[in-house]
Design a protein around this motif. Structure first.
Motif, PDB file in Angstrom:
ATOM      1  N   ARG A 224     131.075  51.312  20.058  1.00 53.11           N
ATOM      2  CA  ARG A 224     130.698  50.012  20.133  1.00 53.11           C
ATOM      3  C   ARG A 224     129.344  49.682  19.767  1.00 53.11           C
ATOM      4  NH1 ARG A 224     133.064  48.132  25.722  1.00 53.11           N
ATOM      5  NH2 ARG A 224     132.455  46.193  24.636  1.00 53.11           N
ATOM      6  N   LEU A 225     128.413  50.632  19.200  1.00 55.23           N
ATOM      7  CA  LEU A 225     126.864  50.492  19.139  1.00 55.23           C
ATOM      8  C   LEU A 225     126.451  49.093  18.503  1.00 55.23           C
ATOM      9  CD1 LEU A 225     126.109  54.084  18.282  1.00 55.23           C
ATOM     10  CD2 LEU A 225     125.741  53.013  20.354  1.00 55.23           C
ATOM     11  N   GLY A 226     127.439  48.623  17.420  1.00 51.93           N
ATOM     12  CA  GLY A 226     127.104  47.409  16.649  1.00 51.93           C
ATOM     13  C   GLY A 226     127.239  46.283  17.505  1.00 51.93           C
ATOM     14  N   GLU A 227     127.566  46.314  18.665  1.00 50.17           N
ATOM     15  CA  GLU A 227     127.903  45.017  19.361  1.00 50.17           C
ATOM     16  C   GLU A 227     126.664  44.745  20.212  1.00 50.17           C
ATOM     17  OE1 GLU A 227     131.018  45.323  22.242  1.00 50.17           O
ATOM     18  OE2 GLU A 227     132.301  46.311  20.784  1.00 50.17           O
ATOM     19  N   PRO A 228     125.942  43.427  19.834  1.00 48.50           N
ATOM     20  CA  PRO A 228     124.482  43.300  20.584  1.00 48.50           C
ATOM     21  C   PRO A 228     124.508  43.181  21.864  1.00 48.50           C
ATOM     22  CG  PRO A 228     125.044  41.988  18.408  1.00 48.50           C
ATOM     23  CD  PRO A 228     126.174  42.729  18.804  1.00 48.50           C
ATOM     24  N   GLY A 229     125.821  42.723  22.464  1.00 48.60           N
ATOM     25  CA  GLY A 229     125.812  42.489  23.926  1.00 48.60           C
ATOM     26  C   GLY A 229     126.183  43.688  24.761  1.00 48.60           C
ATOM     27  N   LEU A 230     126.388  44.682  24.104  1.00 43.70           N
ATOM     28  CA  LEU A 230     126.605  45.981  24.703  1.00 43.70           C
ATOM     29  C   LEU A 230     125.658  46.285  25.696  1.00 43.70           C
ATOM     30  CD1 LEU A 230     128.720  48.368  25.018  1.00 43.70           C
ATOM     31  CD2 LEU A 230     127.357  49.303  23.280  1.00 43.70           C
ATOM     32  N   GLY A 231     125.882  46.090  26.985  1.00 46.28           N
ATOM     33  CA  GLY A 231     124.896  46.447  28.140  1.00 46.28           C
ATOM     34  C   GLY A 231     125.612  47.354  29.439  1.00 46.28           C
ATOM     35  N   PRO A 232     124.685  47.595  30.380  1.00 46.13           N
ATOM     36  CA  PRO A 232     125.231  48.250  31.403  1.00 46.13           C
ATOM     37  C   PRO A 232     126.434  47.764  32.066  1.00 46.13           C
ATOM     38  CG  PRO A 232     122.910  48.363  31.676  1.00 46.13           C
ATOM     39  CD  PRO A 232     123.525  47.447  30.364  1.00 46.13           C
ATOM     40  N   GLN A 233     126.517  46.223  32.434  1.00 43.16           N
ATOM     41  CA  GLN A 233     127.724  45.571  32.866  1.00 43.16           C
ATOM     42  C   GLN A 233     128.949  45.748  31.909  1.00 43.16           C
ATOM     43  OE1 GLN A 233     127.374  43.992  36.511  1.00 43.16           O
ATOM     44  NE2 GLN A 233     129.176  44.936  35.957  1.00 43.16           N
ATOM     45  N   THR A 234     128.763  45.361  30.937  1.00 40.33           N
ATOM     46  CA  THR A 234     129.862  45.494  30.165  1.00 40.33           C
ATOM     47  C   THR A 234     130.342  46.913  29.915  1.00 40.33           C
ATOM     48  OG1 THR A 234     128.817  43.810  28.450  1.00 40.33           O
ATOM     49  CG2 THR A 234     130.719  45.098  27.666  1.00 40.33           C
ATOM     50  N   ILE A 235     129.697  47.978  29.879  1.00 45.73           N
ATOM     51  CA  ILE A 235     130.326  49.624  30.042  1.00 45.73           C
ATOM     52  C   ILE A 235     130.882  49.778  31.284  1.00 45.73           C
ATOM     53  CG2 ILE A 235     129.626  51.859  29.816  1.00 45.73           C
ATOM     54  CD1 ILE A 235     127.099  51.075  28.273  1.00 45.73           C
ATOM     55  N   ALA A 236     130.157  49.359  32.398  1.00 47.95           N
ATOM     56  CA  ALA A 236     130.609  49.446  33.847  1.00 47.95           C
ATOM     57  C   ALA A 236     131.965  48.883  33.983  1.00 47.95           C
ATOM     58  CB  ALA A 236     129.685  48.909  34.718  1.00 47.95           C
ATOM     59  N   ASP A 237     132.108  47.596  33.446  1.00 50.14           N
ATOM     60  CA  ASP A 237     133.640  46.880  33.781  1.00 50.14           C
ATOM     61  C   ASP A 237     134.355  47.424  32.740  1.00 50.14           C
ATOM     62  OD1 ASP A 237     132.205  44.802  35.504  1.00 50.14           O
ATOM     63  OD2 ASP A 237     132.033  43.406  33.750  1.00 50.14           O
TER      64      ASP A 237
END
Length: 324
Positions: A224-237
């Motif tokens: 998912r590296l190409g997703e600009p919104g990929l951040g800690p909260q998204t990953i945790a959820d």
């Protein structure tokens, strides 16, 4: 759901117009259990049926839904004060439950616990049916460390000990609740809670499964590296863990979430810039492809890591190939 009276909640999406189905279904789940977010693939047919009853401290629901995903993220946990445990008994089809860094793959007959006080995710790859019991955490009489060890672990009838003996009895008691009178239902509900407490205590005392959370998270992030919104909260959820636990996990590997993601993105861009098949692609396009929304930020980060700009790296690699 229970005979002789109307259920506390009854919802079916089958007779609704398509645009109303998803919001109606999400409202029904959030009202019945805890605040959640529901997603479905719009190009795949789905529908949902839900009935639920409250019996004193116990709530019993039967749910048919899928395919789709149910997410309780950190924001929902903070906004919704309900702190019950959800006990899922899979009746038909399959379900994947993610919480506290573990994944429970449920098949018909399996049971698993989820704690509403922390984020979780339920992935339903197909239409399925499950019975869900909702009970206050305090009634299971477990310490916090035991609750953390309990969630998203599979309990099945083949297990040795109390679980193998009590799960069939649990089903029988819940079925009996549907036929009993008002006073008898309350007594049976208390018996159901006692059985759940016994099963939970035994399950929480089992040794944890080998830890592979780091591998699962990092492999997922790489896709998912190409997703600009990929951040800690998204990953945790996505993995059913708290934001704090995610940060702790990366700290154990001497890095941060942001630094790890940025490095992987730069590595991918570094390789693509000199790949013959993408030699024609502008530097800015490569940056966007790997999740960088600002070309100038990408160039600075690339220079900091590799000691030259993306364009310089591409020219240098091209000169080497020409010499070969």
């Amino acid at each position: 759901m229970l005979t002789g009276h109307a259920p506390w909640v009854s919802c079916s999406t089958r007779d609704l117009v398509p645009d109303d189905r998803l919001p109606s279904w999400q409202r029904a789940l959030s009202r019945t259990f805890v605040d959640v977010e529901v997603t479905v693939e719009q190009d795949r047919p789905w529908d949902g049926d839900l009935t639920a009853d409250r019996l004193g401290v116990l709530q019993i629901a039967t749910q048919e839904f899928g395919p789709g995903t149910v997410l309780r993220g950190a924001r929902a946990v903070a906004a919704d004060p309900r702190t019950h445990l959800l006990v899922r008994r899979q009746l038909e089809g399959t379900a994947r439950l993610l919480q506290d860094g573990r994944t429970a793959e449920l098949r018909p007959g399996d049971l698993a616990f989820l704690d509403a006080r922390r984020p979780f995710r339920i992935v339903l790859p197909e239409r399925q049916r499950a019975r869900i019991l909702m009970v206050p955490r305090a009634l299971l009489r477990l310490e916090e460390r035991q609750l953390h060890a309990l969630t998203a672990t599979v309990v099945d009838e083949s297990a040795e000990g109390a679980a193998g003996l009590l799960l069939p009895l649990l089903d029988g008691l819940v079925d009996e609740v549907a036929r009993a009178g008002s006073l008898r239902r309350e007594q049976l509900a208390r018996a159901v809670v006692d059985i759940l407490a016994t099963v939970a205590l035994e399950q929480a005392g089992r040794p944890p499964e080998p830890a592979d959370l780091w591998v699962r998270i990092t492999e997922s992030v790489r896709t998912r590296l190409g997703e600009p919104g990929l951040g800690p909260q998204t990953i945790a959820d996505q993995h059913g863990i708290s934001l704090r636990y995610l940060h702790q996990l990366f700290q154990r590997h001497d890095t941060t979430v942001g630094a790890w993601v940025r490095t992987r993105r730069l590595e991918a861009a570094h390789e693509e810039l000199v790949h013959p098949a993408t030699a024609h692609r502008p530097v800015a396009a490569v940056a966007v492809r790997w999740g960088f929304t600002s070309p100038s930020h990408f160039s600075r980060a690339f220079r900091d890591m590799y000691g030259m700009s993306p364009a310089q790296w591409r020219r240098a690699a091209g000169a080497v190939r020409a010499e070969d």
